[in-house]
Design a protein around this motif. Structure first.
Motif, PDB file in Angstrom:
ATOM      1  N   GLU A 145       0.820  -1.214   0.000  1.00 56.02           N
ATOM      2  CA  GLU A 145       0.000   0.000   0.000  1.00 56.02           C
ATOM      3  C   GLU A 145       0.853   1.264   0.000  1.00 56.02           C
ATOM      4  OE1 GLU A 145      -4.023  -1.672   2.221  1.00 56.02           O
ATOM      5  OE2 GLU A 145      -2.701  -0.259   3.255  1.00 56.02           O
ATOM      6  N   GLN A 146       1.869   1.295   0.829  1.00 59.69           N
ATOM      7  CA  GLN A 146       2.700   2.497   0.926  1.00 59.69           C
ATOM      8  C   GLN A 146       3.476   2.749  -0.358  1.00 59.69           C
ATOM      9  OE1 GLN A 146       5.089   1.793   4.422  1.00 59.69           O
ATOM     10  NE2 GLN A 146       3.264   1.404   5.665  1.00 59.69           N
ATOM     11  N   VAL A 147       4.114   1.720  -0.882  1.00 60.78           N
ATOM     12  CA  VAL A 147       4.882   1.881  -2.113  1.00 60.78           C
ATOM     13  C   VAL A 147       3.951   2.135  -3.297  1.00 60.78           C
ATOM     14  CG1 VAL A 147       6.490   0.749  -3.692  1.00 60.78           C
ATOM     15  CG2 VAL A 147       6.780   0.492  -1.230  1.00 60.78           C
ATOM     16  N   GLY A 148       2.784   1.488  -3.300  1.00 61.44           N
ATOM     17  CA  GLY A 148       1.833   1.720  -4.381  1.00 61.44           C
ATOM     18  C   GLY A 148       1.333   3.158  -4.409  1.00 61.44           C
ATOM     19  N   ILE A 149       0.968   3.702  -3.255  1.00 66.41           N
ATOM     20  CA  ILE A 149       0.514   5.093  -3.197  1.00 66.41           C
ATOM     21  C   ILE A 149       1.645   6.042  -3.580  1.00 66.41           C
ATOM     22  CG2 ILE A 149      -0.310   6.905  -1.647  1.00 66.41           C
ATOM     23  CD1 ILE A 149      -1.812   4.738  -0.105  1.00 66.41           C
ATOM     24  N   ALA A 150       2.846   5.773  -3.073  1.00 62.69           N
ATOM     25  CA  ALA A 150       3.983   6.625  -3.418  1.00 62.69           C
ATOM     26  C   ALA A 150       4.265   6.589  -4.919  1.00 62.69           C
ATOM     27  CB  ALA A 150       5.215   6.185  -2.631  1.00 62.69           C
ATOM     28  N   THR A 151       4.106   5.428  -5.542  1.00 67.83           N
ATOM     29  CA  THR A 151       4.328   5.321  -6.982  1.00 67.83           C
ATOM     30  C   THR A 151       3.274   6.096  -7.758  1.00 67.83           C
ATOM     31  OG1 THR A 151       5.316   3.123  -6.666  1.00 67.83           O
ATOM     32  CG2 THR A 151       4.601   3.702  -8.889  1.00 67.83           C
ATOM     33  N   LEU A 152       2.018   5.993  -7.335  1.00 67.88           N
ATOM     34  CA  LEU A 152       0.951   6.739  -8.006  1.00 67.88           C
ATOM     35  C   LEU A 152       1.154   8.247  -7.898  1.00 67.88           C
ATOM     36  CD1 LEU A 152      -2.214   4.679  -6.965  1.00 67.88           C
ATOM     37  CD2 LEU A 152      -1.065   4.708  -9.185  1.00 67.88           C
ATOM     38  N   ILE A 153       1.733   8.697  -6.807  1.00 73.97           N
ATOM     39  CA  ILE A 153       1.991  10.124  -6.635  1.00 73.97           C
ATOM     40  C   ILE A 153       3.211  10.567  -7.426  1.00 73.97           C
ATOM     41  CG2 ILE A 153       2.628  11.905  -4.960  1.00 73.97           C
ATOM     42  CD1 ILE A 153       1.021  10.349  -2.867  1.00 73.97           C
ATOM     43  N   THR A 154       4.261   9.765  -7.389  1.00 73.91           N
ATOM     44  CA  THR A 154       5.564  10.215  -7.856  1.00 73.91           C
ATOM     45  C   THR A 154       5.775  10.036  -9.349  1.00 73.91           C
ATOM     46  OG1 THR A 154       6.395   9.494  -5.703  1.00 73.91           O
ATOM     47  CG2 THR A 154       8.016  10.099  -7.344  1.00 73.91           C
ATOM     48  N   VAL A 155       5.297   8.938  -9.927  1.00 75.99           N
ATOM     49  CA  VAL A 155       5.589   8.675 -11.332  1.00 75.99           C
ATOM     50  C   VAL A 155       5.020   9.756 -12.255  1.00 75.99           C
ATOM     51  CG1 VAL A 155       5.171   7.080 -13.241  1.00 75.99           C
ATOM     52  CG2 VAL A 155       5.901   6.199 -11.021  1.00 75.99           C
ATOM     53  N   PRO A 156       3.737  10.114 -12.173  1.00 74.26           N
ATOM     54  CA  PRO A 156       3.259  11.201 -13.052  1.00 74.26           C
ATOM     55  C   PRO A 156       3.992  12.517 -12.802  1.00 74.26           C
ATOM     56  CG  PRO A 156       1.425  10.007 -12.075  1.00 74.26           C
ATOM     57  CD  PRO A 156       2.642   9.562 -11.351  1.00 74.26           C
ATOM     58  N   LEU A 157       4.204  12.852 -11.519  1.00 74.35           N
ATOM     59  CA  LEU A 157       4.874  14.109 -11.206  1.00 74.35           C
ATOM     60  C   LEU A 157       6.308  14.113 -11.714  1.00 74.35           C
ATOM     61  CD1 LEU A 157       4.623  16.826  -9.745  1.00 74.35           C
ATOM     62  CD2 LEU A 157       5.375  15.690  -7.648  1.00 74.35           C
ATOM     63  N   GLY A 158       7.032  13.012 -11.514  1.00 74.20           N
ATOM     64  CA  GLY A 158       8.422  12.950 -11.956  1.00 74.20           C
ATOM     65  C   GLY A 158       8.566  12.953 -13.460  1.00 74.20           C
ATOM     66  N   VAL A 159       7.716  12.206 -14.157  1.00 70.13           N
ATOM     67  CA  VAL A 159       7.794  12.161 -15.619  1.00 70.13           C
ATOM     68  C   VAL A 159       7.439  13.520 -16.222  1.00 70.13           C
ATOM     69  CG1 VAL A 159       6.802  11.116 -17.691  1.00 70.13           C
ATOM     70  CG2 VAL A 159       7.372   9.680 -15.729  1.00 70.13           C
ATOM     71  N   LEU A 160       6.397  14.162 -15.709  1.00 67.23           N
ATOM     72  CA  LEU A 160       6.027  15.486 -16.216  1.00 67.23           C
ATOM     73  C   LEU A 160       7.115  16.519 -15.949  1.00 67.23           C
ATOM     74  CD1 LEU A 160       2.249  15.630 -15.240  1.00 67.23           C
ATOM     75  CD2 LEU A 160       3.217  15.326 -17.518  1.00 67.23           C
ATOM     76  N   CYS A 161       7.746  16.418 -14.791  1.00 65.41           N
ATOM     77  CA  CYS A 161       8.843  17.338 -14.468  1.00 65.41           C
ATOM     78  C   CYS A 161      10.006  17.142 -15.436  1.00 65.41           C
ATOM     79  CB  CYS A 161       9.282  17.127 -13.030  1.00 65.41           C
ATOM     80  SG  CYS A 161      10.595  18.234 -12.480  1.00 65.41           S
ATOM     81  N   ALA A 162      10.337  15.888 -15.732  1.00 60.88           N
ATOM     82  CA  ALA A 162      11.427  15.616 -16.669  1.00 60.88           C
ATOM     83  C   ALA A 162      11.076  16.090 -18.081  1.00 60.88           C
ATOM     84  CB  ALA A 162      11.737  14.122 -16.675  1.00 60.88           C
ATOM     85  N   ILE A 163       9.826  15.903 -18.478  1.00 61.51           N
ATOM     86  CA  ILE A 163       9.396  16.380 -19.805  1.00 61.51           C
ATOM     87  C   ILE A 163       9.536  17.889 -19.894  1.00 61.51           C
ATOM     88  CG2 ILE A 163       7.401  16.662 -21.304  1.00 61.51           C
ATOM     89  CD1 ILE A 163       6.483  13.890 -20.463  1.00 61.51           C
ATOM     90  N   TYR A 164       9.168  18.579 -18.837  1.00 57.66           N
ATOM     91  CA  TYR A 164       9.304  20.045 -18.853  1.00 57.66           C
ATOM     92  C   TYR A 164      10.769  20.461 -18.965  1.00 57.66           C
ATOM     93  CZ  TYR A 164       9.479  24.865 -17.313  1.00 57.66           C
ATOM     94  OH  TYR A 164       9.742  26.210 -17.239  1.00 57.66           O
ATOM     95  N   ILE A 165      11.645  19.797 -18.204  1.00 56.58           N
ATOM     96  CA  ILE A 165      13.060  20.171 -18.229  1.00 56.58           C
ATOM     97  C   ILE A 165      13.665  19.949 -19.610  1.00 56.58           C
ATOM     98  CG2 ILE A 165      15.335  19.565 -17.318  1.00 56.58           C
ATOM     99  CD1 ILE A 165      14.012  18.953 -14.659  1.00 56.58           C
TER     100      ILE A 165
END
Length: 362
Positions: A145-165
């Motif tokens: 549960e903890q890793v799953g929630i963290a993945t759902l939060i982080t993957v879209p945010l991290g990928v979008l941040c990298a796309i912007y950079i």
């Protein structure tokens, strides 16, 4: 005159010296290795200056010296240097693999004692020091549960941040984002736990808990997200930069908008590398103990609700069992560690297969 010219033309060409050069027989290297280990054992044990480790180290040095001397005498100095450096590279590979093999063998040999149904179906609730039963079901649920929630939060945010950079970022703002991502990469896990403890547990959670701070698995997921984000951003950024520019230019030449080029061309091309970065972040998050201990509190009972009450994880379970005074605790700790490694391995293989299938389907 004609006969002489014909015989001159049909004369076979001379073979180059490299084809006629002397070479060591195939059994020379193994024989030198055996002789080096035997001589090393005689020297070490004869003088009583060390044990098996010193025998191996000294044997490796003697092997390199003997191989260079034999190759230099038979094949020449250039070939001797080539053989010596090849042996050094192979030795470095063996040295890199040996710790991994040792860790896997230790986990399997010591973690197999409690690989039973009871371990995966029960928790540590009401388990005493003299009870041989008890399992890590509650910790497995908490980790997923903890890793799953963290993945759902982080993957879209991290990928979008990298796309912007990579695709849009210019100037000081993009430089500031890249700088802070680099700084976050070196943040200790305890700092992320303290940040979530000070912000979420002590300030935000009382709003939903009648004014009282509350530990939860969701707070642990937030702390793990702080640790996962820089890894995902940096790995995704590097993978996006590796996408050839002609792919983008070809899409632009066909009139495809930039956002659709990124979505349909750039991201699918970089997907295997992005998946690898995400799995590295998940592996790190799954093995963290300090953030879970600070903001989730741990617990012996099963809690499937990540938003209320204490929750444990496999890494925290290993830490607690390793320090427990019960004689049955070490076996639980080793089995939980083996379960954690197996869980990360299964998730990595599944993600790789899914990414490969999606790439082939295109």
């Amino acid at each position: 005159m004609t006969t002489t010219a014909t015989s001159h033309r049909t004369r076979p060409p001379a073979q180059p010296d490299s084809l006629r050069a002397k070479r060591l027989p195939w059994y020379a290297a193994p024989a030198i290795a055996v002789a080096a280990l035997a001589l090393s054992a005689v020297l070490v044990y004869g003088t009583s200056i060390g044990g098996p480790v010193l025998v191996i180290v000294l044997g490796a040095i003697l092997y390199l010296v003997g191989l260079f001397a034999a190759a230099n005498a038979v094949e020449g100095r250039r070939s001797a240097r080539n053989r010596t450096w090849s042996a050094l590279i192979h030795s470095a590979f063996v040295l890199a693999v040996l710790p991994l093999v040792s860790v896997v063998w230790t986990l399997v040999s010591k973690g197999a004692d409690r690989l039973d149904v009871n371990f995966f179906q029960t928790s540590m609730n009401n388990i005493g020091a003299r009870d041989a039963n008890g399992g890590a079901y509650h910790a497995i649920v908490g980790t997923l549960e903890q890793v799953g929630i963290a993945t759902l939060i982080t993957v879209p945010l991290g990928v979008l941040c990298a796309i912007y950079i990579v695709e849009y970022g210019r100037g000081k703002f993009a430089f500031a984002i890249r700088f802070f991502v680099d700084v976050m990469t070196g943040i200790p896990s305890i700092v992320s736990g303290l940040f979530v403890l000070a912000f979420w547990v002590l300030i935000v959670s009382p709003w939903f808990n009648d004014g009282r701070p509350s530990f939860s698995g969701f707070a642990a997921a937030l702390a793990l997200s702080v640790l996962m984000l820089p890894t995902i951003v940096r790995s995704t950024e590097e993978m996006l930069r590796l996408v050839p520019a002609p792919l983008r230019e070809g899409a632009y030449a066909l009139g495809v908008p930039k956002w659709k080029t990124i979505l349909r061309v750039v991201l699918p091309t970089a997907l295997p590398g992005i998946v690898t970065g995400v799995m590295l972040a998940i592996a790190r998050a799954a093995g963290e103990t300090a953030p879970v201990l600070l903001v989730a509190g741990g617990g012996a009972a099963i809690n499937t609700n990540p938003f209320e009450n204490n929750q444990s994880s496999l890494s925290l379970f290993v830490y607690q069992q390793a320090g427990d005074a019960s004689k049955y605790a070490p076996a639980r700790a080793w089995t939980a560690a083996l379960t954690l490694v197996a869980l990360v391995l299964i998730l990595t293989i599944a993600a790789k297969l899914l990414a490969r299938r999606n790439r082939l389907s295109r």
